[in-house]
Write a protein that holds these residues in place. Structure first.
Motif, mmCIF file in Angstrom:
data_model
loop_
_atom_site.group_PDB
_atom_site.id
_atom_site.type_symbol
_atom_site.label_atom_id
_atom_site.label_comp_id
_atom_site.label_asym_id
_atom_site.label_seq_id
_atom_site.Cartn_x
_atom_site.Cartn_y
_atom_site.Cartn_z
ATOM 1 N N GLN A 49 29.335 -29.866 90.128
ATOM 2 C CA GLN A 49 29.848 -29.991 88.774
ATOM 3 C C GLN A 49 30.713 -31.248 88.672
ATOM 4 N N GLY A 50 30.409 -32.100 87.697
ATOM 5 C CA GLY A 50 31.180 -33.322 87.524
ATOM 6 C C GLY A 50 30.482 -34.526 88.130
ATOM 7 N N THR A 51 31.116 -35.675 87.978
ATOM 8 C CA THR A 51 30.607 -36.933 88.517
ATOM 9 C C THR A 51 31.607 -37.459 89.534
ATOM 10 N N TYR A 52 31.106 -37.846 90.716
ATOM 11 C CA TYR A 52 31.984 -38.216 91.812
ATOM 12 C C TYR A 52 31.653 -39.618 92.335
ATOM 13 N N GLY A 106 48.401 -49.601 80.333
ATOM 14 C CA GLY A 106 47.251 -48.795 79.932
ATOM 15 C C GLY A 106 46.072 -49.651 79.508
ATOM 16 N N GLU A 107 46.332 -50.837 78.967
ATOM 17 C CA GLU A 107 45.258 -51.726 78.533
ATOM 18 C C GLU A 107 44.448 -52.262 79.702
ATOM 19 N N ASP A 108 45.063 -52.273 80.893
ATOM 20 C CA ASP A 108 44.384 -52.835 82.069
ATOM 21 C C ASP A 108 43.589 -51.792 82.857
ATOM 22 N N VAL A 109 43.807 -50.520 82.561
ATOM 23 C CA VAL A 109 43.119 -49.459 83.308
ATOM 24 C C VAL A 109 41.661 -49.383 82.881
ATOM 25 N N LEU A 110 40.758 -49.355 83.863
ATOM 26 C CA LEU A 110 39.322 -49.290 83.597
ATOM 27 C C LEU A 110 38.748 -47.902 83.876
ATOM 28 N N GLU A 111 39.136 -47.312 84.994
ATOM 29 C CA GLU A 111 38.638 -45.985 85.375
ATOM 30 C C GLU A 111 39.733 -45.224 86.110
ATOM 31 N N ILE A 112 39.659 -43.893 86.018
ATOM 32 C CA ILE A 112 40.549 -43.021 86.790
ATOM 33 C C ILE A 112 39.696 -41.916 87.417
ATOM 34 N N TRP A 113 39.888 -41.691 88.726
ATOM 35 C CA TRP A 113 39.130 -40.683 89.463
ATOM 36 C C TRP A 113 40.120 -39.761 90.176
ATOM 37 N N LYS A 114 40.037 -38.467 89.903
ATOM 38 C CA LYS A 114 40.939 -37.484 90.520
ATOM 39 C C LYS A 114 40.486 -37.207 91.958
ATOM 40 N N ALA A 115 41.394 -37.368 92.913
ATOM 41 C CA ALA A 115 41.065 -37.140 94.318
ATOM 42 C C ALA A 115 40.719 -35.672 94.564
ATOM 43 N N LYS A 116 39.551 -35.432 95.159
ATOM 44 C CA LYS A 116 39.105 -34.065 95.438
ATOM 45 C C LYS A 116 38.936 -33.792 96.931
ATOM 46 N N ALA A 117 38.691 -34.839 97.723
ATOM 47 C CA ALA A 117 38.498 -34.663 99.156
ATOM 48 C C ALA A 117 38.621 -36.032 99.821
ATOM 49 N N ILE A 159 38.173 -41.741 100.010
ATOM 50 C CA ILE A 159 38.599 -40.742 99.037
ATOM 51 C C ILE A 159 37.429 -40.433 98.109
ATOM 52 N N ILE A 160 37.083 -39.156 97.965
ATOM 53 C CA ILE A 160 36.063 -38.741 97.016
ATOM 54 C C ILE A 160 36.772 -38.316 95.732
ATOM 55 N N GLY A 161 36.490 -39.030 94.649
ATOM 56 C CA GLY A 161 37.165 -38.766 93.395
ATOM 57 C C GLY A 161 36.222 -38.259 92.320
ATOM 58 N N GLU A 162 36.729 -37.373 91.462
ATOM 59 C CA GLU A 162 35.967 -36.871 90.316
ATOM 60 C C GLU A 162 36.347 -37.675 89.079
ATOM 61 N N TYR A 163 35.361 -38.119 88.339
ATOM 62 C CA TYR A 163 35.592 -38.969 87.178
ATOM 63 C C TYR A 163 36.420 -38.255 86.121
ATOM 64 N N VAL A 164 37.475 -38.908 85.652
ATOM 65 C CA VAL A 164 38.330 -38.372 84.591
ATOM 66 C C VAL A 164 37.932 -39.050 83.281
ATOM 67 N N GLU A 165 37.284 -38.277 82.404
ATOM 68 C CA GLU A 165 36.821 -38.853 81.143
ATOM 69 C C GLU A 165 37.954 -38.999 80.138
ATOM 70 N N ILE A 174 25.757 -44.212 86.552
ATOM 71 C CA ILE A 174 25.550 -43.325 87.693
ATOM 72 C C ILE A 174 24.138 -43.543 88.238
ATOM 73 N N SER A 175 23.856 -42.973 89.398
ATOM 74 C CA SER A 175 22.501 -42.970 89.954
ATOM 75 C C SER A 175 22.167 -41.557 90.393
ATOM 76 N N VAL A 176 20.891 -41.223 90.436
ATOM 77 C CA VAL A 176 20.454 -39.877 90.832
ATOM 78 C C VAL A 176 19.396 -39.980 91.918
ATOM 79 N N ASP A 177 19.229 -38.875 92.675
ATOM 80 C CA ASP A 177 18.210 -38.856 93.720
ATOM 81 C C ASP A 177 16.882 -38.362 93.141
ATOM 82 N N LYS A 178 15.909 -38.126 94.005
ATOM 83 C CA LYS A 178 14.567 -37.734 93.557
ATOM 84 C C LYS A 178 14.556 -36.384 92.860
ATOM 85 N N GLU A 179 15.546 -35.550 93.157
ATOM 86 C CA GLU A 179 15.628 -34.228 92.535
ATOM 87 C C GLU A 179 16.575 -34.216 91.340
#
Length: 258
Positions: free
Chosen positions: A131-134, A210-221, A153-159, A87-92
């Motif tokens: 709340q969460g990682t998008y 399932g072995e090929d899946v790398l990431e899953i992100w739940k659509a939020k907006a 699509i803005i997705g929330e990371y599914v851990e 992930i990356s973060v801003d100055k705050e």
């Protein structure tokens, strides 16, 4: 770093390779192998991926696990398996929402776990997503109409992939299909196949391993440059059809009461 150095040494010896033989296989100098095994240097990200691939283990396990005779790899699709999320973060210190345009989708498959790659992606911040990682993904094609091609699509990371709910939409990143936005057709269970469904009925559902899946992100907006068209005025034909349908419904109710 201790895990990496010990793992390189253990895996090399398990294959019966000398430092020189291993260096030749990987394409580096023998002195570097010694430096890695003695913790005098640390392999770069690309080399870590190459070594993990050579020993046929996941990058997560190679970095985070202490690999020895008692160690056994977890199934790659196991929802409990630890995954690297850069992930990356801003100055705050707020987490950014990184943007993955269509043109960057292919590169994302190689760099999704690389902090340097993720840091170079376009990014923005939306205060309502605290709340969460998008992450934001630009979709391509008409398989998810009425959302048009080019929609973001803005997705929330599914851990934990066991939390994936059938019938809801997700961005699924996989080795075979790349970055796709689909509706999920079944619960995720270890290395079983995951069914992906398009909202456009022209496209047939398909499955990814399932072995090929790398990431899953739940659509939020979603963000779209195309605004919806106004609702068309009712025509005489549509009003007639509506009245006929109402009459049929009333007739059925009357028959049921008799």
């Amino acid at each position: 770093m201790a895990n990496i150095s010990q793992n390189i040494k253990f895996l090399r010896k398990k294959k019966g390779l000398t430092q020189q033989q291993f260096a030749d296989e990987i394409g580096i100098k023998r002195s570097l192998v010694g430096a890695y095994e003695e913790e005098r240097a640390e392999p770069k990200y690309e080399l870590l991926k190459k070594i993990a691939l050579y020993f046929d283990i996941s990058l997560d396990d190679f970095i985070n696990e202490e690999i020895n005779e008692k160690w056994a790899p977890k199934p790659k699709g196991n929802p409990d398996n630890l995954r690297i999320l850069s992930i990356s973060v801003d100055k705050e210190d707020n987490e950014n929402i990184e943007m993955v345009p269509v043109k960057a989708s292919a590169g994302y498959l190689n760099g999704y776990a690389d902090p340097e790659y993720v840091a170079k992606l376009p990014k923005f911040y939306l205060p309502m997503f605290k709340q969460g990682t998008y992450r934001a993904f630009e979709i391509n094609g008409d398989s998810m109409l009425p959302l048009p091609s080019g929609t973001t699509i803005i997705g929330e990371y599914v851990e934990n992939w066991a939390d994936v709910k059938p019938g809801q939409t997700y961005v699924v990143v996989s080795k075979t299909e790349g970055v796709v936005y689909k509706r999920i057709g079944n619960k995720f269970k270890d290395n079983k196949k995951l069914k992906l469904i398009s909202d456009n009925p022209v496209y047939e559902p398909y499955e990814v391993s399932g072995e090929d899946v790398l990431e899953i992100w739940k659509a939020k907006a979603y963000i779209s440059m195309q605004l919806p068209e106004p609702t068309p005025e009712p025509t005489m034909e549509s009003l007639t059809n509506m009245m006929a349908q109402m009459q049929r419904s009333i007739s059925k109710l009357q028959q049921g009461n008799n």
